[in-house]
Scaffold this motif. Structure first.
Motif, short mmCIF file in Angstrom:
data_model
loop_
_atom_site.label_atom_id
_atom_site.label_comp_id
_atom_site.label_asym_id
_atom_site.label_seq_id
_atom_site.Cartn_x
_atom_site.Cartn_y
_atom_site.Cartn_z
N MET A 157 46.50 13.52 6.13
CA MET A 157 46.36 12.49 7.16
C MET A 157 45.81 13.13 8.44
O MET A 157 46.40 14.08 8.96
CB MET A 157 47.72 11.85 7.48
N PRO A 158 44.69 12.64 8.88
CA PRO A 158 44.15 13.20 10.11
C PRO A 158 44.99 12.74 11.30
O PRO A 158 45.57 11.67 11.29
CB PRO A 158 42.74 12.64 10.17
N GLY A 159 44.95 13.53 12.31
CA GLY A 159 45.70 13.18 13.50
C GLY A 159 44.98 12.09 14.28
O GLY A 159 43.85 11.69 13.97
N THR B 203 40.06 9.41 16.18
CA THR B 203 39.25 8.96 17.31
C THR B 203 37.90 9.66 17.30
O THR B 203 36.85 9.04 17.53
CB THR B 203 39.98 9.25 18.64
N LYS B 204 37.92 10.95 17.01
CA LYS B 204 36.67 11.72 16.96
C LYS B 204 35.74 11.19 15.85
O LYS B 204 34.55 10.99 16.07
CB LYS B 204 36.98 13.20 16.72
N VAL B 205 36.30 10.94 14.66
CA VAL B 205 35.51 10.42 13.54
C VAL B 205 34.96 9.04 13.90
O VAL B 205 33.79 8.73 13.64
CB VAL B 205 36.37 10.36 12.25
N ALA C 140 26.56 7.51 15.52
CA ALA C 140 25.55 7.47 14.44
C ALA C 140 24.99 6.07 14.28
O ALA C 140 23.78 5.88 14.09
CB ALA C 140 26.17 7.95 13.12
N VAL C 141 25.87 5.08 14.36
CA VAL C 141 25.40 3.68 14.27
C VAL C 141 24.47 3.36 15.44
O VAL C 141 23.42 2.72 15.27
CB VAL C 141 26.60 2.70 14.22
N GLN C 142 24.82 3.82 16.63
CA GLN C 142 23.98 3.57 17.82
C GLN C 142 22.62 4.25 17.67
O GLN C 142 21.59 3.66 18.00
CB GLN C 142 24.71 4.08 19.08
#
Length: 190
Positions: A53-55, A60-62, A69-71
């Motif tokens: 489980m990521p923190g 938030t970083k991902v 990337a979408v932008q």
């Protein structure tokens, strides 16, 4: 780590309660049996266990990287669409310019042809007027085809009358020969 840990597998209708018992179960629609079987065939994504489980910061970083990337992709798409629009506008403008040139050329050509035809008709009218004023017959063929007027002297529009035959010359009388008139009179008497 085992991917199967923490994975919940939906129950199939055969494993649990009987379907079609006639009772309506709360929250279920008996007409949607295909949804149940479809859901049972699909695997739900495995959730990572506590070690994986990521923190909150990593999430938030991902999420931020994903939004960035979408932008970037959105900006690339807008840029490409702008390029396509510019190309289309320039193509339409060049086609409009060519159409204007063609219409101008066609109008000039039609005007020049009309002027040539009117000049040929004017020449024909002058030729016929002179023949009428001089009381002459129009012997040569007059051909008006498009802008060209041709007066063909080699072709006559009607027969030329043959030349008048000259009178027969009088016969010389000789003492030892008969004339034609004398022979005719002699034959009448016999």
């Amino acid at each position: 780590a085992d991917k199967g840990k923490g994975k919940k597998k939906p129950k199939s209708p055969a494993a649990g309660k009987k379907m079609g018992s006639g009772k309506k179960e709360k929250g279920r629609n008996p007409s949607r049996k295909s949804d149940v079987s479809f859901r049972s065939e699909m695997e739900t994504p495995s959730l990572p266990n506590d070690d994986q489980m990521p923190g909150k910061e990593e999430k938030t970083k991902v999420r931020m990287e994903h939004l960035d990337a979408v932008q970037v992709e959105e900006n690339r798409l807008k840029f490409r669409l702008d390029l396509i629009k510019e190309k289309a506008v320039s193509l339409i403008q060049s086609l409009k310019a060519k159409a204007t040139d063609i219409w101008t050329f066609m109008d000039d050509s039609l005007g020049a042809r009309f002027k040539q035809e009117m000049d040929s008709i004017e020449t024909l009218c002058d030729y016929v007027r002179q023949a009428i004023e001089n009381e002459e017959k129009l012997l040569p063929a007059i051909i008006l085809s498009g802008p060209d007027l041709t007066i063909d002297e080699g072709i006559s529009t009607f027969k030329i009358p043959p030349p008048v035959r000259p009178d027969t010359p009088p016969e010389d009388t000789l003492p030892d020969t008969f004339t034609v008139v004398q022979l005719m009179n002699l034959s009448d008497q016999l």
